[in-house]
Enzyme design. Structure first.
Site, PDB file in Angstrom:
ATOM      1  N   GLY A 139      32.391  23.935 -12.091  1.00  0.00           N
ATOM      2  CA  GLY A 139      31.881  24.796 -11.025  1.00  0.00           C
ATOM      3  C   GLY A 139      31.435  26.172 -11.469  1.00  0.00           C
ATOM      4  O   GLY A 139      31.399  27.099 -10.657  1.00  0.00           O
ATOM      5  N   ASN A 199      28.432  27.120 -12.196  1.00  0.00           N
ATOM      6  CA  ASN A 199      27.207  27.461 -11.471  1.00  0.00           C
ATOM      7  C   ASN A 199      27.513  27.802 -10.016  1.00  0.00           C
ATOM      8  O   ASN A 199      26.901  28.700  -9.442  1.00  0.00           O
ATOM      9  CB  ASN A 199      26.195  26.315 -11.567  1.00  0.00           C
ATOM     10  CG  ASN A 199      25.679  26.154 -12.976  1.00  0.00           C
ATOM     11  OD1 ASN A 199      25.187  27.108 -13.579  1.00  0.00           O
ATOM     12  ND2 ASN A 199      25.813  24.967 -13.530  1.00  0.00           N
ATOM     13  N   MET A 219      27.262  14.944 -10.490  1.00  0.00           N
ATOM     14  CA  MET A 219      26.980  13.938 -11.503  1.00  0.00           C
ATOM     15  C   MET A 219      26.692  12.535 -10.946  1.00  0.00           C
ATOM     16  O   MET A 219      26.765  11.559 -11.675  1.00  0.00           O
ATOM     17  CB  MET A 219      28.149  13.873 -12.497  1.00  0.00           C
ATOM     18  CG  MET A 219      28.384  15.183 -13.237  1.00  0.00           C
ATOM     19  SD  MET A 219      26.911  15.858 -14.056  1.00  0.00           S
ATOM     20  CE  MET A 219      26.714  14.671 -15.374  1.00  0.00           C
ATOM     21  N   LEU A 266      21.621  10.574  -6.138  1.00  0.00           N
ATOM     22  CA  LEU A 266      21.533  10.371  -4.690  1.00  0.00           C
ATOM     23  C   LEU A 266      20.315   9.498  -4.370  1.00  0.00           C
ATOM     24  O   LEU A 266      19.226   9.729  -4.894  1.00  0.00           O
ATOM     25  CB  LEU A 266      21.431  11.708  -3.968  1.00  0.00           C
ATOM     26  CG  LEU A 266      22.658  12.604  -4.115  1.00  0.00           C
ATOM     27  CD1 LEU A 266      22.372  14.005  -3.588  1.00  0.00           C
ATOM     28  CD2 LEU A 266      23.871  11.995  -3.404  1.00  0.00           C
ATOM     29  N   ASN A 325      18.209  20.640  -7.526  1.00  0.00           N
ATOM     30  CA  ASN A 325      19.137  20.323  -8.600  1.00  0.00           C
ATOM     31  C   ASN A 325      18.892  21.255  -9.780  1.00  0.00           C
ATOM     32  O   ASN A 325      17.759  21.627 -10.064  1.00  0.00           O
ATOM     33  CB  ASN A 325      18.939  18.874  -9.060  1.00  0.00           C
ATOM     34  CG  ASN A 325      19.928  18.468 -10.138  1.00  0.00           C
ATOM     35  OD1 ASN A 325      21.134  18.634  -9.986  1.00  0.00           O
ATOM     36  ND2 ASN A 325      19.430  17.930 -11.232  1.00  0.00           N
ATOM     37  N   HIS A 345      19.185  21.457 -13.828  1.00  0.00           N
ATOM     38  CA  HIS A 345      19.287  20.554 -14.986  1.00  0.00           C
ATOM     39  C   HIS A 345      19.075  21.339 -16.278  1.00  0.00           C
ATOM     40  O   HIS A 345      18.112  22.095 -16.382  1.00  0.00           O
ATOM     41  CB  HIS A 345      18.264  19.426 -14.876  1.00  0.00           C
ATOM     42  CG  HIS A 345      18.397  18.415 -15.960  1.00  0.00           C
ATOM     43  ND1 HIS A 345      19.525  17.627 -16.115  1.00  0.00           N
ATOM     44  CD2 HIS A 345      17.555  18.070 -16.957  1.00  0.00           C
ATOM     45  CE1 HIS A 345      19.362  16.841 -17.165  1.00  0.00           C
ATOM     46  NE2 HIS A 345      18.179  17.091 -17.688  1.00  0.00           N
ATOM     47  N   ASP A 379      16.295  13.523 -12.326  1.00  0.00           N
ATOM     48  CA  ASP A 379      15.670  14.705 -12.931  1.00  0.00           C
ATOM     49  C   ASP A 379      14.149  14.614 -13.047  1.00  0.00           C
ATOM     50  O   ASP A 379      13.547  15.175 -13.954  1.00  0.00           O
ATOM     51  CB  ASP A 379      16.308  14.997 -14.298  1.00  0.00           C
ATOM     52  CG  ASP A 379      17.783  15.305 -14.173  1.00  0.00           C
ATOM     53  OD1 ASP A 379      18.170  15.974 -13.193  1.00  0.00           O
ATOM     54  OD2 ASP A 379      18.567  14.887 -15.036  1.00  0.00           O
ATOM     55  N   GLU A 394      21.434  29.079 -16.885  1.00  0.00           N
ATOM     56  CA  GLU A 394      21.661  28.315 -15.647  1.00  0.00           C
ATOM     57  C   GLU A 394      22.216  29.206 -14.543  1.00  0.00           C
ATOM     58  O   GLU A 394      21.755  29.144 -13.402  1.00  0.00           O
ATOM     59  CB  GLU A 394      22.668  27.183 -15.890  1.00  0.00           C
ATOM     60  CG  GLU A 394      22.131  25.987 -16.604  1.00  0.00           C
ATOM     61  CD  GLU A 394      23.196  24.918 -16.761  1.00  0.00           C
ATOM     62  OE1 GLU A 394      22.839  23.745 -16.595  1.00  0.00           O
ATOM     63  OE2 GLU A 394      24.370  25.241 -17.043  1.00  0.00           O
TER      64      GLU A 394
END
Length: 189
Positions: A13, A15, A95, A98, A112, A114, A154, A183
Site C-alpha cells: 500500500g 501508493n 493484483m 478485472l 491503474n 503500472h 495493462d 509511482e
C-alpha cells in the site's frame, strides 16, 4: 469539486499512502471513501485504518473454493463497490485482472498504475523482468504509467507516462526504489 475515490490494493500500500499523504497535505482534492484489498494480510489495510478510511477485504479464494467463477467474483465486487458511487477507482497495486463484468459498471472511471512503459512488461513482476532485460542489453530505460482499465492486462489507454532511467550501477533494489518514488508522484498527479 471534491472527487470521491476508491483505492484497490493487494499488498504493502505504498501508493495508497502517497495518495493519503497528498490528500492530507491538501495537494490532492479528493476523499478516499473505501480501500479494497484482495488479501487480508495486505499492509495497506493498516495504512487505511490509521488514516480512518473504511476497508473491505474481498479475496478471490473463497469463490474458487466454492466452485464459483471469476465473473461471479467480479459481479459481487462491483455490487459492493457501487454502493459507494465512486467518481474514480484507482488500482494501486491490485493484483487481480478485472473483467468487463466489473469494468462496465463504472463508466470508464477506473485507472491503474503500472511500473513499466506502455507495451513493455505487462502483468506481474514487471520491475524484475525489466531489470533482467536491461542486464541482457535488451532495453536501456523503463518507466511508470497510469492507464485506463480494459479487460486486457495493462493494455488500456495511457493517461500519464514517465520514463525512468536504468543505470549500469543499478541493483534490482535501487531500480525498484527509483520506480516506486516515481509511482508515488505519478499516481497523485
Amino acid at each position: 469539486m471534491l472527487r470521491h475515490i476508491i483505492v484497490f490494493i493487494s499488498g504493502n500500500g505504498s501508493n495508497l499512502q502517497a495518495i493519503i499523504d497528498a490528500i492530507q497535505s491538501g495537494t490532492l482534492e479528493c476523499k478516499i471513501d473505501l480501500v479494497v484489498s484482495s488479501k487480508q494480510s495486505a499492509y495497506g489495510l493498516t495504512r487505511a485504518e490509521k488514516a480512518g478510511i473504511p476497508t473491505l477485504v474481498f479475496p478471490l479464494k473463497p469463490y474458487k473454493d466454492a466452485g464459483k467463477t471469476r465473473i461471479e467474483y467480479d459481479i459481487d465486487l462491483a455490487n459492493k463497490v457501487r454502493e459507494y458511487n465512486p467518481d474514480l477507482i484507482v488500482l494501486a497495486g491490485w493484483m487481480l485482472v478485472l473483467s468487463s463484468e466489473f469494468i462496465d459498471h463504472f463508466n470508464d472511471n477506473i485507472i491503474n498504475l503500472h511500473p513499466a512503459l506502455p507495451g513493455q512488461f505487462d502483468g506481474v513482476n514487471a520491475i524484475e523482468r525489466t531489470y533482467e532485460a536491461f542486464k541482457k542489453g535488451e532495453i536501456t530505460k523503463t518507466g511508470v504509467m497510469v492507464h485506463k482499465i480494459i479487460p486486457e492486462v495493462d493494455k488500456g489507454e495511457p493517461l500519464m507516462v514517465e520514463e525512468v532511467p536504468i543505470f549500469e550501477s543499478d541493483t534490482l533494489e535501487s531500480l525498484e526504489e527509483r520506480i516506486h518514488s516515481v509511482e508515488h508522484r505519478v499516481i497523485v498527479q
